[in-house]
Design a protein around this motif. Structure first.
Motif, PDB file in Angstrom:
ATOM      1  N   ARG A 205       0.832  -1.208   0.000  1.00  0.00           N
ATOM      2  CA  ARG A 205       0.000   0.000   0.000  1.00  0.00           C
ATOM      3  C   ARG A 205       0.864   1.254   0.000  1.00  0.00           C
ATOM      4  NH1 ARG A 205      -3.308   1.579   3.812  1.00  0.00           N
ATOM      5  NH2 ARG A 205      -4.729   2.545   2.326  1.00  0.00           N
ATOM      6  N   GLN A 206       1.961   1.232   0.751  1.00  0.00           N
ATOM      7  CA  GLN A 206       2.857   2.384   0.743  1.00  0.00           C
ATOM      8  C   GLN A 206       3.522   2.577  -0.611  1.00  0.00           C
ATOM      9  OE1 GLN A 206       5.674   2.342   3.960  1.00  0.00           O
ATOM     10  NE2 GLN A 206       4.102   2.215   5.571  1.00  0.00           N
ATOM     11  N   ARG A 212      -1.200  -6.076  -6.018  1.00  0.00           N
ATOM     12  CA  ARG A 212      -0.824  -6.875  -4.864  1.00  0.00           C
ATOM     13  C   ARG A 212      -1.693  -6.541  -3.656  1.00  0.00           C
ATOM     14  NH1 ARG A 212       0.737 -11.113  -4.625  1.00  0.00           N
ATOM     15  NH2 ARG A 212       2.170 -10.899  -2.871  1.00  0.00           N
ATOM     16  N   VAL A 213      -2.043  -5.279  -3.494  1.00  0.00           N
ATOM     17  CA  VAL A 213      -2.934  -4.908  -2.389  1.00  0.00           C
ATOM     18  C   VAL A 213      -4.272  -5.608  -2.539  1.00  0.00           C
ATOM     19  CG1 VAL A 213      -4.204  -2.988  -1.359  1.00  0.00           C
ATOM     20  CG2 VAL A 213      -1.807  -2.707  -1.950  1.00  0.00           C
ATOM     21  N   TYR A 214      -4.795  -5.634  -3.741  1.00  0.00           N
ATOM     22  CA  TYR A 214      -6.084  -6.287  -3.992  1.00  0.00           C
ATOM     23  C   TYR A 214      -6.010  -7.776  -3.678  1.00  0.00           C
ATOM     24  CZ  TYR A 214     -10.341  -7.565  -6.520  1.00  0.00           C
ATOM     25  OH  TYR A 214     -11.580  -8.050  -6.852  1.00  0.00           O
ATOM     26  N   ALA A 215      -4.948  -8.448  -4.157  1.00  0.00           N
ATOM     27  CA  ALA A 215      -4.833  -9.900  -3.951  1.00  0.00           C
ATOM     28  C   ALA A 215      -4.603 -10.239  -2.477  1.00  0.00           C
ATOM     29  CB  ALA A 215      -3.702 -10.449  -4.810  1.00  0.00           C
ATOM     30  N   LEU A 216      -3.736  -9.504  -1.805  1.00  0.00           N
ATOM     31  CA  LEU A 216      -3.442  -9.807  -0.399  1.00  0.00           C
ATOM     32  C   LEU A 216      -4.644  -9.518   0.494  1.00  0.00           C
ATOM     33  CD1 LEU A 216       0.199  -8.431  -0.118  1.00  0.00           C
ATOM     34  CD2 LEU A 216      -0.511 -10.821  -0.073  1.00  0.00           C
ATOM     35  N   THR A 217      -5.395  -8.479   0.179  1.00  0.00           N
ATOM     36  CA  THR A 217      -6.584  -8.184   0.983  1.00  0.00           C
ATOM     37  C   THR A 217      -7.622  -9.282   0.829  1.00  0.00           C
ATOM     38  OG1 THR A 217      -6.165  -5.830   0.646  1.00  0.00           O
ATOM     39  CG2 THR A 217      -8.315  -6.444   1.495  1.00  0.00           C
ATOM     40  N   ARG A 218      -7.808  -9.763  -0.382  1.00  0.00           N
ATOM     41  CA  ARG A 218      -8.724 -10.894  -0.599  1.00  0.00           C
ATOM     42  C   ARG A 218      -8.266 -12.122   0.189  1.00  0.00           C
ATOM     43  NH1 ARG A 218     -13.592  -9.288  -2.612  1.00  0.00           N
ATOM     44  NH2 ARG A 218     -13.440  -8.313  -4.661  1.00  0.00           N
ATOM     45  N   LEU A 219      -6.960 -12.385   0.193  1.00  0.00           N
ATOM     46  CA  LEU A 219      -6.421 -13.547   0.905  1.00  0.00           C
ATOM     47  C   LEU A 219      -6.660 -13.425   2.408  1.00  0.00           C
ATOM     48  CD1 LEU A 219      -4.698 -16.125   1.040  1.00  0.00           C
ATOM     49  CD2 LEU A 219      -2.673 -14.663   1.082  1.00  0.00           C
ATOM     50  N   LEU A 233     -12.449  -1.217   2.446  1.00  0.00           N
ATOM     51  CA  LEU A 233     -11.808   0.034   2.048  1.00  0.00           C
ATOM     52  C   LEU A 233     -10.598  -0.235   1.166  1.00  0.00           C
ATOM     53  CD1 LEU A 233     -11.485   3.114   2.302  1.00  0.00           C
ATOM     54  CD2 LEU A 233     -10.181   2.709   4.392  1.00  0.00           C
ATOM     55  N   PHE A 234      -9.754  -1.184   1.560  1.00  0.00           N
ATOM     56  CA  PHE A 234      -8.561  -1.495   0.765  1.00  0.00           C
ATOM     57  C   PHE A 234      -8.937  -2.041  -0.610  1.00  0.00           C
ATOM     58  CE2 PHE A 234      -5.800  -2.295   4.786  1.00  0.00           C
ATOM     59  CZ  PHE A 234      -5.829  -0.940   5.043  1.00  0.00           C
ATOM     60  N   GLU A 237     -10.264   0.880  -2.816  1.00  0.00           N
ATOM     61  CA  GLU A 237      -9.199   1.784  -3.228  1.00  0.00           C
ATOM     62  C   GLU A 237      -8.319   1.145  -4.300  1.00  0.00           C
ATOM     63  OE1 GLU A 237      -7.086   2.843   0.261  1.00  0.00           O
ATOM     64  OE2 GLU A 237      -8.554   4.344   0.937  1.00  0.00           O
ATOM     65  N   SER A 238      -7.903  -0.087  -4.080  1.00  0.00           N
ATOM     66  CA  SER A 238      -7.037  -0.750  -5.055  1.00  0.00           C
ATOM     67  C   SER A 238      -7.780  -1.039  -6.354  1.00  0.00           C
ATOM     68  CB  SER A 238      -6.482  -2.045  -4.461  1.00  0.00           C
ATOM     69  OG  SER A 238      -7.538  -2.923  -4.070  1.00  0.00           O
ATOM     70  N   ALA A 239      -9.064  -1.388  -6.252  1.00  0.00           N
ATOM     71  CA  ALA A 239      -9.836  -1.623  -7.469  1.00  0.00           C
ATOM     72  C   ALA A 239      -9.975  -0.345  -8.285  1.00  0.00           C
ATOM     73  CB  ALA A 239     -11.219  -2.174  -7.108  1.00  0.00           C
ATOM     74  N   ALA A 240     -10.167   0.793  -7.616  1.00  0.00           N
ATOM     75  CA  ALA A 240     -10.260   2.066  -8.340  1.00  0.00           C
ATOM     76  C   ALA A 240      -8.942   2.380  -9.042  1.00  0.00           C
ATOM     77  CB  ALA A 240     -10.631   3.181  -7.365  1.00  0.00           C
ATOM     78  N   GLN A 241      -7.809   2.120  -8.391  1.00  0.00           N
ATOM     79  CA  GLN A 241      -6.519   2.357  -9.032  1.00  0.00           C
ATOM     80  C   GLN A 241      -6.323   1.433 -10.231  1.00  0.00           C
ATOM     81  OE1 GLN A 241      -3.414   2.072  -6.092  1.00  0.00           O
ATOM     82  NE2 GLN A 241      -4.396   3.538  -4.711  1.00  0.00           N
TER      83      GLN A 241
END
Length: 493
Positions: A205-206, A212-219, A233-234, A237-241
């Motif tokens: 995220r930083q 990777r944020v999207y995949a790790l949050t799902r995991l 929220l994560f 945000e990652s999906a919008a990016q």
């Protein structure tokens, strides 16, 4: 207690049996060892033999105890050292939790220097590094972490603990790439190290790695290792990016992986609409925004929905007027309707919606739209008034200056001095000439009078517009409204 009584009974029984046996056998025992000859009664010989056996037994045990004394002493010293280490470790952690970082670092550093246990050395080093990190002494912290790494040796479990704690502290300093290099080897297919996975998510995220944020949050969400609200929220945000950078080939896979609830969130809906507009699909963009607006009339969604060309404006007006039936006093919706009317060149109805929105809420956006409306109608005075009000509304959000700024020194500008009145020459030569031909004086110069700014002659009055009030409103039909029911011309007297 019960065992003692049992053994006592056994010994008494054995003594009674022995006494009865000896009483029935009254022989003698003769021991001859030249030149000595020893004669004993049989009972006395038996008693002496038993006493000799017991004495020899205890003598052998004493010799064994004395032989094991060094090992026993080392074990005692080890237990004492372990007890002291545990006390220091507990006291250090309590000090860390209570915020007494200086004392905690002192106790833990002492433990790190004296302990011989690899586990306690690593624990003391990591705890002391945490205290130094919270104190902001990053140089000493890194040195302590190196000592903990050396104490871990080749033990993979201890090395993983050191890498995890080091990465967490690096993330606190926004050194995400260095933390990522430490955490990547800990991430495997089984994801056993959930804390390391959470730190890995934080590092990505930083760094802004949306995939990777999207995949790790799902995991983490599947393993119930993250709060659902934070995960939502994560993910959004990652999906919008990801949607902002999606192409035609990847749209279906990316949009299809989102749940229906995630697609309706404002940030995802906005990103999806932007992506569809960029890909040349304005109708799909409108459908995405309409689905999200049916759930919630968000201000950002409404503004994005109102940004369209004339062909899309009339179609979107019909949907927006349906929302107006259930939300007649929504200022953002009225402003969006006014903007759509401007795009469709429905000037009169657009002014109606914008004036209603302005009555509910005066902000920059509405004043700017009204300025554009009057400018399109050839009313520069009214357009300028609304634009000025928009600037004033924007200025109200800026920090106010509590004291006047010093006058600009324009004495070196020959072009400016040509336009300054002759009265300006009466000022002190040390006083700078202000850009407005007036000088703000200090308390020491109160005797001097400021030179007033010359007032420009008023501009010639513009001729009144020949358009009547009826010409102001256009005759274009309003979408969704039957004009035959509202016009007075079709009614019979």
């Amino acid at each position: 207690m019960m065992r003692s009584w049992i053994w006592t009974l056994i010994l008494l029984a054995a003594a009674v049996g022995l006494a009865l046996t000896v009483h029935d056998h009254g022989g003698n025992v003769i021991i001859v060892a030249q030149p000595w000859r020893l004669e004993l009664s049989l009972p006395l010989a038996v008693v002496l033999a038993l006493v000799a056996f017991v004495v020899l037994h205890w003598l052998l045990r004493l010799l064994r105890w004395m032989g094991n004394s060094p090992d026993r002493l080392r074990a005692w010293r080890g237990r004492r050292a372990q007890r002291r280490d545990v006390e220091l470790l507990e006291r250090g952690w309590i000090n860390v939790l209570e915020g007494r970082y200086v004392q905690a670092e002192k106790d833990l550093s002492s433990l790190l220097a004296r302990t011989r246990s690899a586990d306690r050395k690593v624990l003391a080093g990591l705890s002391a590094a945490r205290a130094l990190h919270l104190l902001g002494e990053y140089g000493r912290r890194d040195q302590t972490l190196r000592l903990a790494q050396e104490g871990a040796g080749q033990d993979s479990r201890l090395r993983q603990a050191v890498d995890t704690v080091t990465a967490e502290m690096l993330l606190d300093q926004n050194r995400a790439q260095e933390a990522l290099d430490l955490l990547e080897p800990l991430q495997d297919a089984s994801s056993r190290f959930l804390h390391a996975t959470r730190l890995l998510l934080r590092a990505h995220r930083q760094l802004g790695h949306a995939d990777r944020v999207y995949a790790l949050t799902r995991l983490l969400l599947r393993r119930s290792a993250i709060d659902e609200a934070q995960a939502r929220l994560f993910i959004c945000e990652s999906a919008a990016q990801r949607l902002d950078a999606v192409d035609v080939a990847g749209w279906n896979a990316l949009w299809g992986d989102l749940t229906a609830d995630e697609r309706l969130t404002p940030v995802v809906a906005l990103a999806g609409a932007r992506a569809q507009t960029r890909l040349g699909r304005p109708d799909d963009a409108a459908r995405i925004l309409e689905a999200a607006l049916n759930r919630q009339l968000d201000e950002k969604l409404l503004r994005a929905y109102a940004l369209c060309d004339a062909e899309q404006a009339r179609q979107r007006l019909g949907h927006a007027e349906l929302w107006l039936r259930s939300h007649p006093d929504h200022a953002g919706l009225l402003a969006a309707l006014g903007q759509l009317c401007l795009a469709a060149q429905l000037w009169g109805q657009g002014a109606h919606y914008l004036e209603r929105s302005l009555a509910l809420r005066a902000d920059i956006h509405i004043h700017a739209l009204l300025g554009n409306l009057h400018d399109a109608l050839g009313r520069p005075d009214q357009a300028l008034r609304h634009w000025r009000q928009a600037c004033e509304a924007a200025d109200a959000e800026l920090p106010q200056i509590q004291r006047p700024l010093p006058a600009a020194d324009t004495r070196g500008d020959p072009q400016f001095l040509q336009g300054v009145p002759a009265a300006a020459a009466m000022l002190s030569p040390d006083a700078p000439v202000a850009a407005s031909a007036a000088y703000l004086q200090d308390a020491a110069d109160e005797a001097l009078e400021a030179v007033p700014t010359p007032v420009a002659p008023p501009p010639a009055a513009r001729p009144a517009s020949s358009s009547t009030e009826d010409d102001y409103f256009d005759t274009a039909p309003i979408p969704g409204v039957d004009m035959s029911l509202t016009s007075d011309r079709n009614r019979e007297p």
